[in-house]
Design a protein around this motif. Sequence first.
Motif, PDB file in Angstrom:
ATOM      1  N   UNK A  26       2.024  37.067  46.616  1.00  0.00           N
ATOM      2  CA  UNK A  26       2.461  38.380  46.132  1.00  0.00           C
ATOM      3  C   UNK A  26       3.116  38.288  44.766  1.00  0.00           C
ATOM      4  N   UNK A  27       3.187  39.438  44.170  1.00  0.00           N
ATOM      5  CA  UNK A  27       3.949  39.656  42.944  1.00  0.00           C
ATOM      6  C   UNK A  27       5.102  40.570  43.321  1.00  0.00           C
ATOM      7  N   UNK A  28       6.107  40.602  42.482  1.00  0.00           N
ATOM      8  CA  UNK A  28       7.276  41.449  42.717  1.00  0.00           C
ATOM      9  C   UNK A  28       7.519  42.290  41.470  1.00  0.00           C
ATOM     10  N   UNK A  29       8.017  43.495  41.668  1.00  0.00           N
ATOM     11  CA  UNK A  29       8.258  44.386  40.531  1.00  0.00           C
ATOM     12  C   UNK A  29       9.749  44.513  40.179  1.00  0.00           C
ATOM     13  N   UNK A  30      10.584  43.565  40.636  1.00  0.00           N
ATOM     14  CA  UNK A  30      11.999  43.619  40.255  1.00  0.00           C
ATOM     15  C   UNK A  30      12.120  43.368  38.751  1.00  0.00           C
ATOM     16  N   UNK A  31      13.290  43.559  38.227  1.00  0.00           N
ATOM     17  CA  UNK A  31      13.476  43.452  36.778  1.00  0.00           C
ATOM     18  C   UNK A  31      13.153  42.063  36.235  1.00  0.00           C
ATOM     19  N   UNK A  32      13.340  41.019  37.022  1.00  0.00           N
ATOM     20  CA  UNK A  32      13.026  39.662  36.568  1.00  0.00           C
ATOM     21  C   UNK A  32      11.553  39.321  36.791  1.00  0.00           C
ATOM     22  N   UNK A  33      11.072  39.532  37.992  1.00  0.00           N
ATOM     23  CA  UNK A  33       9.700  39.134  38.334  1.00  0.00           C
ATOM     24  C   UNK A  33       8.652  39.872  37.518  1.00  0.00           C
ATOM     25  N   UNK A  34       8.879  41.133  37.211  1.00  0.00           N
ATOM     26  CA  UNK A  34       7.867  41.847  36.430  1.00  0.00           C
ATOM     27  C   UNK A  34       7.715  41.223  35.053  1.00  0.00           C
ATOM     28  N   UNK A  35       8.768  40.595  34.560  1.00  0.00           N
ATOM     29  CA  UNK A  35       8.695  39.918  33.271  1.00  0.00           C
ATOM     30  C   UNK A  35       8.047  38.533  33.392  1.00  0.00           C
ATOM     31  N   UNK A  36       8.261  37.866  34.537  1.00  0.00           N
ATOM     32  CA  UNK A  36       7.650  36.545  34.756  1.00  0.00           C
ATOM     33  C   UNK A  36       6.163  36.671  35.028  1.00  0.00           C
ATOM     34  N   UNK A  37       5.789  37.674  35.808  1.00  0.00           N
ATOM     35  CA  UNK A  37       4.382  37.871  36.144  1.00  0.00           C
ATOM     36  C   UNK A  37       3.807  36.825  37.078  1.00  0.00           C
ATOM     37  N   UNK A  38       4.648  36.083  37.752  1.00  0.00           N
ATOM     38  CA  UNK A  38       4.173  34.995  38.611  1.00  0.00           C
ATOM     39  C   UNK A  38       3.560  35.523  39.911  1.00  0.00           C
ATOM     40  N   UNK A  39       2.575  34.790  40.394  1.00  0.00           N
ATOM     41  CA  UNK A  39       2.001  35.025  41.710  1.00  0.00           C
ATOM     42  C   UNK A  39       2.661  34.001  42.631  1.00  0.00           C
ATOM     43  N   UNK A  40       3.381  34.493  43.623  1.00  0.00           N
ATOM     44  CA  UNK A  40       4.202  33.615  44.455  1.00  0.00           C
ATOM     45  C   UNK A  40       3.611  33.408  45.845  1.00  0.00           C
ATOM     46  N   UNK A  41       3.747  32.183  46.316  1.00  0.00           N
ATOM     47  CA  UNK A  41       3.486  31.828  47.710  1.00  0.00           C
ATOM     48  C   UNK A  41       4.844  31.413  48.275  1.00  0.00           C
ATOM     49  N   UNK A  42       4.907  31.148  49.572  1.00  0.00           N
ATOM     50  CA  UNK A  42       6.213  30.928  50.199  1.00  0.00           C
ATOM     51  C   UNK A  42       6.199  29.731  51.134  1.00  0.00           C
ATOM     52  N   UNK A  43       7.273  28.940  51.055  1.00  0.00           N
ATOM     53  CA  UNK A  43       7.444  27.776  51.922  1.00  0.00           C
ATOM     54  C   UNK A  43       8.900  27.700  52.362  1.00  0.00           C
ATOM     55  N   UNK A  44       9.122  27.058  53.493  1.00  0.00           N
ATOM     56  CA  UNK A  44      10.493  26.815  53.924  1.00  0.00           C
ATOM     57  C   UNK A  44      11.136  25.833  52.941  1.00  0.00           C
ATOM     58  N   UNK A  45      12.442  25.959  52.749  1.00  0.00           N
ATOM     59  CA  UNK A  45      13.124  25.100  51.783  1.00  0.00           C
ATOM     60  C   UNK A  45      12.941  23.615  52.103  1.00  0.00           C
ATOM     61  N   UNK A  46      12.837  23.274  53.368  1.00  0.00           N
ATOM     62  CA  UNK A  46      12.661  21.871  53.749  1.00  0.00           C
ATOM     63  C   UNK A  46      11.294  21.328  53.340  1.00  0.00           C
ATOM     64  N   UNK A  47      10.362  22.210  52.957  1.00  0.00           N
ATOM     65  CA  UNK A  47       9.007  21.801  52.587  1.00  0.00           C
ATOM     66  C   UNK A  47       8.854  21.525  51.091  1.00  0.00           C
ATOM     67  N   UNK A  48       9.930  21.681  50.310  1.00  0.00           N
ATOM     68  CA  UNK A  48       9.868  21.428  48.870  1.00  0.00           C
ATOM     69  C   UNK A  48      10.949  20.423  48.506  1.00  0.00           C
ATOM     70  N   UNK A  49      10.534  19.375  47.797  1.00  0.00           N
ATOM     71  CA  UNK A  49      11.482  18.345  47.379  1.00  0.00           C
ATOM     72  C   UNK A  49      11.244  18.023  45.913  1.00  0.00           C
ATOM     73  N   UNK A  50      12.255  18.225  45.079  1.00  0.00           N
ATOM     74  CA  UNK A  50      12.149  17.863  43.661  1.00  0.00           C
ATOM     75  C   UNK A  50      12.219  16.340  43.599  1.00  0.00           C
ATOM     76  N   UNK A  51      11.183  15.738  43.007  1.00  0.00           N
ATOM     77  CA  UNK A  51      11.115  14.277  42.950  1.00  0.00           C
ATOM     78  C   UNK A  51      11.318  13.745  41.532  1.00  0.00           C
ATOM     79  N   UNK A  52      11.313  14.639  40.560  1.00  0.00           N
ATOM     80  CA  UNK A  52      11.484  14.214  39.172  1.00  0.00           C
ATOM     81  C   UNK A  52      12.069  15.375  38.368  1.00  0.00           C
ATOM     82  N   UNK A  53      13.038  15.061  37.530  1.00  0.00           N
ATOM     83  CA  UNK A  53      13.543  16.045  36.584  1.00  0.00           C
ATOM     84  C   UNK A  53      14.602  16.995  37.099  1.00  0.00           C
ATOM     85  N   UNK A  54      15.296  16.624  38.149  1.00  0.00           N
ATOM     86  CA  UNK A  54      16.380  17.491  38.650  1.00  0.00           C
ATOM     87  C   UNK A  54      17.342  17.840  37.509  1.00  0.00           C
ATOM     88  N   UNK A  55      17.591  16.861  36.626  1.00  0.00           N
ATOM     89  CA  UNK A  55      18.490  17.083  35.494  1.00  0.00           C
ATOM     90  C   UNK A  55      17.863  17.947  34.402  1.00  0.00           C
TER      91      UNK A  55
END
Length: 122
Positions: A26-55
Amino acid sequence: MKKLTCHCGEVEAEINVSDKTFEKVRRCNCTLCKRKGAVMAFVETKELKVIKGQDKMSTYKYHTNVAEHYFCKNCGIYTHHKMRSNPNMYGINSACVEGVDIFSFKDIELFDGKNHPLDQKK
């Protein structure tokens, strides 16, 4: 397991997804998302792990300061966000996921973030 990266490659995450993850996007029409224009999918937080570049990541919060929008400090690309309506879920920028062609999506739902249910007066 797929890789999620920003444009410059400084931020990299592993996400546990299947092709079904991208059946409901989905896309979102909130004030931020309408500017990003991203198409988003969804996962539980436990399913995403930053492995590089946290800093190299930065977080943007606004309005209620509940949702956390993550982006690369170097290239500026939004990679994912912790959802306001469900802090146990991430919205992920589908275009940042290796092997995903957002231009092939047939049905992209619109979420009415402009009139977010948590903003409605009771």
